[in-house]
Design a protein around this motif. Sequence first.
Motif: not given
Length: 293
Positions: A60-62
């Motif tokens: 997840d990019y977050r």
Amino acid sequence: MSRTRRPDRSQARIGAVFTSGYALLLIAFGVVPTLYTIFLAFTTDGAFAGISNFTRIFGDYRFLPAVAHVAVYLVVYLVTLLVFVVLLALLVHSIGRRWLANSLRFVYYIPGALAGASSVMLWLFLLDPSVSPVAAILNAFGFENFVQTVSVDNLPVIFTIVAFWTGAGGWIVIMYGALNNISADVMEAARIDGAGPVKAAWYIQIPLLRKWISYTAVMSLAAGTQLFVEPRVLSQASKGVVPPDYSLNQLAYLYAFRQGDFNGSAAISLLLLAVAAALSAIFVFRGGLFERD
């Protein structure tokens, strides 16, 4: 023999009664939720899923930005807290007039009466240059509006100030009590040997405070990893300037209640618990928290 054992058994029973309530609450709200989190983290739809939930959140990019945000905040917060708590406790302890020392301890402790959300609401007012009583200081740093003040780059310092203002007073009181337990004979011997206040603090008082400093670090680390209320309130107040996924707890919240992915949320929570436990273990063993004097 029976007469000597009866007081021990009686004390053991009394101790069991007093600790039973805590033990039940710990099992109900600590152990059981942790076991359920482990179950969710390694399953999907009730079936064993291995580490797939963890690999998903890693992708997840977050996730990595949230890790970086919490890590930077913890470094700034723990260093600031430990240094200033010890210094302020030493300062108060060195004051000869008892009424002044008691008054300062009371003043330090007042902010701790405010809950986390209430504290953040107060700081929302203080951080807005248009209404803040310390607007001159904010303007001196180049902050002309609320959005500039709460930019993402400034958040570790802002959260450190809020957390320090709220919780440092209690730690100062605890550290002050620990300083009072240092033998007066030891301090008198240091003064006779020519040690001034600075040398006495550095070579005697601070080393003897090692366990309490370690305890402060462990408890503050546990609280710091749970960063949630402050960035969430600031996110709502700044209308998105502070991202809703700033911290790992916020990201876990989004996984659970926005995406309906409780397994991913559990994986984030379990990772956070594991890292916090590992770091706490370092403080415990390096600080000799459980060593006998």
